[in-house]
Motif scaffolding. Structure first.
Motif, mmCIF file in Angstrom:
data_model
loop_
_atom_site.group_PDB
_atom_site.id
_atom_site.type_symbol
_atom_site.label_atom_id
_atom_site.label_comp_id
_atom_site.label_asym_id
_atom_site.label_seq_id
_atom_site.Cartn_x
_atom_site.Cartn_y
_atom_site.Cartn_z
ATOM 1 N N UNK A 18 4.349 6.061 10.283
ATOM 2 C CA UNK A 18 4.028 6.889 9.069
ATOM 3 C C UNK A 18 3.762 5.934 8.030
ATOM 4 N N UNK A 19 3.161 5.975 7.079
ATOM 5 C CA UNK A 19 3.062 5.097 5.705
ATOM 6 C C UNK A 19 3.458 5.910 4.510
ATOM 7 N N UNK A 20 4.366 5.384 3.777
ATOM 8 C CA UNK A 20 4.679 6.160 2.634
ATOM 9 C C UNK A 20 4.300 5.092 1.461
ATOM 10 N N UNK A 21 3.184 5.246 0.722
ATOM 11 C CA UNK A 21 2.557 4.070 -0.041
ATOM 12 C C UNK A 21 3.518 3.722 -1.146
ATOM 13 N N UNK A 22 3.642 2.443 -1.388
ATOM 14 C CA UNK A 22 4.525 2.033 -2.591
ATOM 15 C C UNK A 22 3.777 0.925 -3.160
ATOM 16 N N UNK A 23 4.300 0.297 -4.354
ATOM 17 C CA UNK A 23 3.452 -0.817 -4.895
ATOM 18 C C UNK A 23 3.747 -2.062 -4.112
ATOM 19 N N UNK A 77 -4.106 -4.096 -2.425
ATOM 20 C CA UNK A 77 -2.872 -4.013 -2.627
ATOM 21 C C UNK A 77 -2.409 -2.915 -3.866
ATOM 22 N N UNK A 78 -1.586 -2.047 -3.511
ATOM 23 C CA UNK A 78 -1.177 -0.910 -4.375
ATOM 24 C C UNK A 78 -0.526 -1.640 -5.418
ATOM 25 N N UNK A 79 -1.037 -1.370 -6.803
ATOM 26 C CA UNK A 79 -0.319 -1.728 -7.887
ATOM 27 C C UNK A 79 -0.476 -0.813 -9.005
#
Length: 145
Positions: free
Chosen positions: A16-21, A38-40
């Motif tokens: 499972x992925x819990x998206x973060x910067x 890339x999350x930013x």
């Protein structure tokens, strides 16, 4: 960085992925297969100016892709994230002649997993742990490479 196929195997194995910067991800099957996102919180780019390169802090970039559902993305975990997911089972990372080996301990048994990169070795170990935990993989085809 792990490839899309290995990331797909991890997702199908129940990761499972819990998206973060700072998280990297791909969007398969939208003609974006070779792009890594890339999350930013902010878009920062290097701009070439006559006086030399400058780092520009931009707001939101206008783009044709406004949003995408999380289940349409594919998390590409970094080496540190993969190691953290192994938790207390992680014992060692070893550099071999042309590869890497990750050693984990599960139920008192030491197991070694190889990969061309450290990330691939960590991912192989994590796939084993997910299978040992009894996570049932989803039944669907991987994205085309």
């Amino acid at each position: 960085m792990i490839g899309v196929q290995l990331a797909w195997q991890l997702k199908q194995a129940g990761l499972a992925w819990k998206p973060g910067p700072g998280d990297r991800f791909a969007i398969p099957d939208r003609d974006l297969d070779d792009e890594v996102f890339v999350l930013s919180n902010m878009t920062i780019e290097v701009h070439t100016m006559p006086e030399g390169p400058v780092i520009g802090f931009n707001g939101t970039t206008e783009w044709a892709l406004d949003d995408v559902e999380l289940d349409e993305t594919l998390w590409l975990p970094r080496e540190d994230q993969l190691r953290e997911l192994l938790g207390g089972t992680f014992q060692a990372l070893r550099r071999q002649a042309s590869a890497y080996a990750v050693v984990v301990e599960l139920l008192g048994e030491s197991r070694t997993f190889d990969g061309e990169t450290a990330e691939e070795a960590y991912a192989a170990a994590l796939l084993h742990l997910l299978a040992a935990a009894g996570v049932t993989p989803e039944e669907s085809a991987p994205p085309s490479p």
